[in-house]
Design a protein around this motif. Structure first.
Motif, PDB file in Angstrom:
ATOM      1  N   GLN A  29      14.800   7.596   1.593  1.00 51.80           N
ATOM      2  CA  GLN A  29      13.870   6.558   0.759  1.00 51.80           C
ATOM      3  C   GLN A  29      14.440   5.248   1.360  1.00 51.80           C
ATOM      4  O   GLN A  29      15.167   4.434   0.453  1.00 51.80           O
TER       5      GLN A  29
ATOM      6  N   TRP B 161       5.224   7.248   4.054  1.00 50.56           N
ATOM      7  CA  TRP B 161       4.960   7.740   2.441  1.00 50.56           C
ATOM      8  C   TRP B 161       3.989   8.776   2.089  1.00 50.56           C
ATOM      9  O   TRP B 161       3.944   9.362   1.132  1.00 50.56           O
TER      10      TRP B 161
ATOM     11  N   PHE C 114       1.710   7.238  -0.973  1.00 51.90           N
ATOM     12  CA  PHE C 114       2.518   8.229  -1.567  1.00 51.90           C
ATOM     13  C   PHE C 114       1.627   9.082  -2.511  1.00 51.90           C
ATOM     14  O   PHE C 114       1.744  10.376  -2.452  1.00 51.90           O
ATOM     15  N   GLN C 115       0.676   8.547  -3.201  1.00 56.13           N
ATOM     16  CA  GLN C 115      -0.048   9.350  -4.122  1.00 56.13           C
ATOM     17  C   GLN C 115      -1.148  10.063  -3.449  1.00 56.13           C
ATOM     18  O   GLN C 115      -1.474  11.117  -3.832  1.00 56.13           O
TER      19      GLN C 115
ATOM     20  N   GLY D 120       4.933  11.944   0.219  1.00 58.13           N
ATOM     21  CA  GLY D 120       4.210  12.419  -1.088  1.00 58.13           C
ATOM     22  C   GLY D 120       3.618  13.827  -1.010  1.00 58.13           C
ATOM     23  O   GLY D 120       3.790  14.404  -2.178  1.00 58.13           O
TER      24      GLY D 120
ATOM     25  N   ASP E 269       1.094  -1.274   0.104  1.00 57.12           N
ATOM     26  CA  ASP E 269      -0.067   0.184  -0.107  1.00 57.12           C
ATOM     27  C   ASP E 269       0.812   1.288  -0.165  1.00 57.12           C
ATOM     28  O   ASP E 269       0.335   2.366   0.096  1.00 57.12           O
ATOM     29  N   ASN E 270       2.160   1.159  -0.110  1.00 62.04           N
ATOM     30  CA  ASN E 270       3.023   2.299   0.026  1.00 62.04           C
ATOM     31  C   ASN E 270       2.867   3.288  -1.151  1.00 62.04           C
ATOM     32  O   ASN E 270       2.876   4.532  -1.043  1.00 62.04           O
ATOM     33  N   LYS E 271       2.636   2.600  -2.502  1.00 65.40           N
ATOM     34  CA  LYS E 271       2.599   3.672  -3.523  1.00 65.40           C
ATOM     35  C   LYS E 271       1.242   4.622  -3.295  1.00 65.40           C
ATOM     36  O   LYS E 271       1.110   5.563  -3.620  1.00 65.40           O
TER      37      LYS E 271
END
Length: 243
Positions: free
Chosen positions: A202, A155, A25-26, A159, A20-22
């Motif tokens: 990161q 994240w 970030f979004q 983001g 679920d990290n992306k």
């Protein structure tokens, strides 16, 4: 969108340890864009508070603030729906249309000192809320590598800072004359430098260890430190503009 709704073998993606990290970030980037779009509608894209709102910006605000989880079909209310990505694409198109018209001097971008003050103040408040989320997770959970929700906070903040880095870098050029007249250019450069330094963090796996620990890192606290540094500099910019 379909894969997101299906999840991982029926498990919600937001419940997975790392996948679920992306999305986090979004969501952070989206938060920065939402805030900026609202400010464009309310102040930056208008001559004064009583002037007409630009239609492209109005459309963008309505679309970008749409919820993040609507699919083609829903139960409440029951029936087909327009999915979230379509709204976000509409928002992007509306913002590009406004920018194209701005390049032709057909619309207004009101680069006044009071508008910059309000814009900076809203951003400082926005990331201040994020710093509180990080503080809460960091203080109440110290599971180190085993805190599988710490990466969501990390994240999201990453983001959000990523989005504001691009926005504030562009604002540097838009408000260059005001920054020079108020002697704010070095301080603004410091804001950009702090954002860039935060984006250099990161880690492969986010650890939420104790602040005095020596085995498990405290990535969440480190990110919170940079968030507060950025906010502190923005508050200082605001105080100079308010003199």
């Amino acid at each position: 969108m379909i894969l997101y709704k299906l999840g991982l073998f029926g498990m919600d993606w937001d419940r997975t340890p790392f996948l679920d990290n992306k999305a986090s970030f979004q969501r952070g980037v989206n938060q920065a864009i939402r805030r900026t779009t609202v400010e464009l509608v309310d102040t930056l894209g208008r001559v004064r508070g009583t002037s007409q709102i630009d239609q492209n910006l109005q459309d963008a605000r309505g679309a970008i603030t749409f919820d993040e989880e609507t699919w083609y079909f829903g139960l409440r209310p029951f029936g087909p729906k327009t999915p979230t990505p379509s709204f976000y694409r509409t928002a992007a198109s509306s913002l590009r249309a406004f920018n194209d018209r701005l390049m032709k001097c057909e619309v207004v971008f009101n680069a006044r000192a009071d508008n910059l003050l309000q814009f900076v103040d809203r951003i400082a408040s926005d990331i201040g809320s994020t710093s509180d989320l990080i503080r809460d997770r960091s203080q109440n959970f110290n599971s180190g590598w085993f805190d599988t929700r710490a990466d969501d906070r990390f994240w999201f903040a990453y983001g959000q800072l990523y989005g504001y880095y691009g926005i504030l870098t562009a604002a540097h050029h838009d408000f260059q004359q005001i920054l020079d007249n108020r002697g704010l250019t070095p301080l603004w450069n410091s804001v950009e430098g702090q954002l860039k330094a935060a984006l250099a963090i990161q880690p492969l796996i986010i650890s939420n260890g104790r602040e005095d620990g020596w085995i498990m890192p405290t990535h969440l606290t480190t990110m919170g430190f940079y968030v507060l540094r950025v906010r502190s500099n923005l508050v200082e910019v605001r105080s100079v503009l308010d003199r």
